[in-house]
Enzyme design. Structure first.
Site, PDB file in Angstrom:
ATOM      1  N   ASP A 114       0.559  -1.203   0.108  1.00 33.75           N
ATOM      2  CA  ASP A 114      -0.214  -0.437  -0.075  1.00 33.75           C
ATOM      3  C   ASP A 114       0.342   1.453  -0.059  1.00 33.75           C
ATOM      4  O   ASP A 114       2.528   1.144  -0.021  1.00 33.75           O
ATOM      5  CB  ASP A 114      -0.644   0.268   1.217  1.00 33.75           C
ATOM      6  CG  ASP A 114      -2.049   1.100   0.789  1.00 33.75           C
ATOM      7  OD1 ASP A 114      -2.234   1.765   0.080  1.00 33.75           O
ATOM      8  OD2 ASP A 114      -2.743   1.059   1.958  1.00 33.75           O
ATOM      9  N   GLU A 124       2.930   5.401  -3.935  1.00 31.49           N
ATOM     10  CA  GLU A 124       2.852   6.400  -4.846  1.00 31.49           C
ATOM     11  C   GLU A 124       4.249   6.672  -5.594  1.00 31.49           C
ATOM     12  O   GLU A 124       4.839   6.796  -6.867  1.00 31.49           O
ATOM     13  CB  GLU A 124       1.397   7.288  -4.594  1.00 31.49           C
ATOM     14  CG  GLU A 124       0.144   6.069  -5.218  1.00 31.49           C
ATOM     15  CD  GLU A 124      -0.300   6.289  -3.612  1.00 31.49           C
ATOM     16  OE1 GLU A 124      -1.660   4.643  -4.109  1.00 31.49           O
ATOM     17  OE2 GLU A 124       0.702   5.798  -2.890  1.00 31.49           O
ATOM     18  N   ASP A 154      -8.350   4.405  -2.421  1.00 36.52           N
ATOM     19  CA  ASP A 154      -9.782   5.033  -1.481  1.00 36.52           C
ATOM     20  C   ASP A 154     -11.074   5.627  -2.249  1.00 36.52           C
ATOM     21  O   ASP A 154     -11.003   5.954  -2.540  1.00 36.52           O
ATOM     22  CB  ASP A 154      -8.828   5.939  -0.837  1.00 36.52           C
ATOM     23  CG  ASP A 154      -8.020   5.316   0.254  1.00 36.52           C
ATOM     24  OD1 ASP A 154      -7.372   3.412   0.243  1.00 36.52           O
ATOM     25  OD2 ASP A 154      -6.803   5.703   0.725  1.00 36.52           O
TER      26      ASP A 154
END
Length: 510
Positions: A92, A95, A169
Site C-alpha cells: 500500500d 505511489e 480509497d
C-alpha cells in the site's frame, strides 16, 4: 494464527508499505542506511526524509536492481520473523505517499541512486516495489516454485506480471459503485486484468441495499475483496440482518462456483492478451452503438454482466447483441429477443434486490464447481459441472484450463491440461471432450481429481431417447442416466463418471 488459517486452506495477507521508519533500533532502517539504499534529497548527499505512517521515514530506491534484490531477501523466513508459507503481502501507499510532500508524494527533484530526478520515475515506483516484493515471496521457498500473491495500490504498464491491483480509497456511495465498472474496464483495456474495487467502499458506511448491490457486482469482477476505513461501521455479512446475509452469501457462492471459469479466462489472457473483463465493443466491434457502453460488460466472451448501481432499482436496461442468443444464468432460460443478426436490442429485465442480470452466451460452455467450501484451496479436487448453452445452430464450445494452481510447473515443466468441450446436436453430439496436454505426462496422476459430476444442457427442444458415452479406453457405448424438463428445455446428465483430462464423446439418439 497463520497456521490456523492455513489448516482450512486460507491465506493471510498483511500490509507492507515502502516507507521505512527512521529508527536506528530498527534493523531494516539500520541496514538500508549502511548500504546506501535510500532515495536521496535533491542535493544527492542525504537520504530523503519524509513523513508517513511511522512518522519520519525514508524510502528505498526500487529503481536500482541491487536495492530490489536486497528487499526481496528480506522476505526469507529467517529474516521475516513470524512469517510462514501461508503469509502473503499487500503493498500500500506506494505511489509513494508522503504526507508532507507536494501532492502527497515526493518532490519531483529528489534523486535516485543514479542521480535521476523523481519526476522521471514516479510512475514506475509502485510497480518496481510490487515486483521486488513478488520476487521475495517467490525466492523464499526452496526451488522458488510457489506462486506469490502481492496486491498493490500503485501500478504501471507491466504490473500485471507481479500481482493484483485495486482502484484505491473509494467511498460507500452509489456513485462510486457506478464508476467502478468503467474504471475496471479501462484498466483491462490496458492489459491490467487482475483488478477490483473495494466492496462497499473504503470511506463511510453502506446500508444493506448498497452492500448487496456491490457484492453482486464485484462477484463478477476480476479481483474480489472487501476493505474499509477503521472509522467505518463493521460490515461483515451478518451485520445487515438475515435476509441480507442470505443475499450476500448467494453472491459469494456464485463467485466461487465460477472459479474454474475465471481461472481459464485468466490463462487465456496470459496467452492471448485479451482482457478478462471486456468492454462490449471489444467482443462486438461491428455494433457502433456499443462503443460507449461501460455500465455492462463481458467476462471473457461468454458472460454478459449488468450490475445494478442505483438505489431502489427493480429493473435494468440491458443491451443484447443479436449475433448471439443469451441465457439467464439463474433460470437457464433463453432470453426472448427479436431483431436482425449483427445488430442489438435493448431490453428491460427484472432486477429486484435478489437479482443481478447475468447471461451466458449461446454457443458457450462454462465450467463451475458447486460444492460449498471454506476456501478455494479446498475446492481444488472437487468435481466440475459443465453448463452448455446452445446457439441458434444447436452448437457450443468452451475451454477448461487445469494445472496444480500453486506452483510454476505449468511454465517450468509444461505441466498443464486444456479440455476443449464442443457440442453439436445437428451431429447428435451432446458434448465431446478433446484434451491437450502441455507434456505427455501432464496431470496424469490427478485424472481422478478432475472428474465431471454433472452436465447441464440449455436450449434442447426435445427429449432424447438415449444418451451414450464412448471413450478411448472402451469400445462399448455406455448408456447415460439423464433428466429432461420439457417446460424449461433443460437436460441434465448426472454422474457421467468422466474426467476432464480424458477424451470422450456423449451422443444422443433423437
Amino acid at each position: 494464527m497463520q497456521n490456523k488459517l492455513g489448516a482450512t486452506g486460507r491465506r493471510m495477507v498483511t500490509i507492507i508499505d515502502p516507507h521505512i521508519k527512521r529508527d536506528n533500533q530498527y534493523y531494516i532502517h539500520k541496514e538500508a542506511t549502511a548500504r546506501g539504499l535510500y532515495v536521496k534529497d535533491k542535493s544527492g548527499n542525504k537520504d530523503y526524509d519524509g513523513w508517513c505512517w511511522p512518522g519520519s521515514s525514508s524510502y528505498l530506491d526500487f529503481t536500482v536492481e541491487k536495492v530490489r534484490n536486497w528487499w526481496a531477501d528480506q522476505f526469507n523466513y529467517d529474516k521475516y520473523k513470524g512469517s510462514t508459507p501461508t503469509l502473503f503481502t499487500w503493498n500500500d501507499m506506494n505511489e509513494p505517499s508522503v504526507f508532507n510532500g507536494p501532492e502527497v508524494s515526493m518532490q519531483k527533484d529528489l534523486l535516485n541512486l543514479n542521480n535521476v530526478e523523481h519526476r522521471e520515475w514516479h510512475n514506475l515506483y509502485g510497480m518496481l516495489f510490487q515486483r521486488s516484493t513478488a520476487e521475495g515471496l517467490t525466492q523464499r521457498n526452496e526451488g522458488a516454485n510457489v506462486r506469490p500473491f502481492v496486491l498493490s495500490r500503485s501500478f504501471f504498464a507491466g504490473s500485471q506480471r507481479y500481482g493484483a491491483i485495486w482502484t484505491g480509497d473509494n467511498a460507500a456511495e452509489w456513485s462510486h459503485l457506478q464508476i467502478a465498472s468503467p474504471m475496471l474496464l479501462g484498466l483491462n483495456v490496458a492489459a491490467l486484468s487482475f483488478v477490483g474495487a473495494d466492496v462497499g467502499g473504503f470511506f463511510g458506511n453502506c446500508d444493506a441495499e448498497l452492500i448487496t448491490r456491490w457484492m453482486q457486482a464485484a462477484a463478477y469482477q476480476p479481483f474480489f475483496r472487501g476493505h474499509a476505513h477503521h472509522d467505518s461501521k463493521r460490515r461483515e455479512p451478518w451485520m445487515f440482518g438475515d435476509e441480507t446475509m442470505v443475499r450476500l452469501r448467494h453472491a459469494a457462492m456464485a463467485r466461487y462456483a465460477l472459479l474454474p471459469f475465471w481461472y481459464t479466462i485468466f490463462w487465456q489472457a496470459g496467452v492471448s492478451g485479451m482482457p478478462v473483463m471486456r468492454t462490449m465493443w471489444m467482443q462486438y466491434p461491428d455494433i457502433p452503438e456499443l462503443y460507449s457502453i461501460d455500465d455492462q460488460y463481458l467476462i471473457g466472451s461468454d458472460l454478459l454482466v449488468k450490475p445494478v448501481t442505483s438505489a431502489g432499482a427493480t429493473t435494468s436496461h440491458v443491451l443484447f447483441p443479436l449475433s448471439d442468443c443469451w441465457y439467464d444464468v439463474d433460470t437457464m432460460q433463453r432470453v426472448e429477443l427479436a431483431g436482425a443478426p449483427g445488430s442489438y436490442v435493448a431490453k428491460t429485465v427484472e432486477s429486484g434486490i435478489d437479482k443481478i442480470p447475468v447471461y451466458q452466451r449461446g454457443g458457450s460452455i462454462i465450467p463451475r464447481k458447486l460444492r460449498l467450501r471454506r476456501s478455494s484451496y479446498l475446492m481444488i479436487n472437487d468435481p466440475y459441472t459443465i453448463y452448455i448453452a446452445l446457439n441458434n445452430e444447436l452448437k457450443a464450445e468452451g475451454t477448461l484450463y487445469m494445472d496444480d494452481e500453486t506452483t510454476f510447473d505449468h511454465e517450468k515443466r509444461d505441466d498443464y491440461g486444456v479440455a476443449t468441450f464442443s457440442s453439436d446436436l445437428s451431429s447428435s453430439i451432446i458434448v465431446q471432450n478433446t484434451v491437450t496436454l502441455g507434456n505427455k505426462s501432464a496431470l496424469q496422476e490427478s485424472k481422478e481429481e478432475r472428474m465431471i459430476e454433472r452436465i447441464v444442457l440449455m436450449g434442447i427442444a426435445t427429449e432424447p431417447k438415449q444418451i451414450t458415452l464412448t471413450t478411448l479406453s472402451s469400445a462399448t457405448a455406455i448408456p447415460m442416466e439423464f433428466h429432461y424438463d420439457e417446460e424449461s428445455k433443460i437436460l441434465v446428465i448426472r454422474k457421467p463418471d468422466v474426467s476432464a483430462l480424458d477424451q470422450w464423446t456423449m451422443n444422443l439418439t433423437p
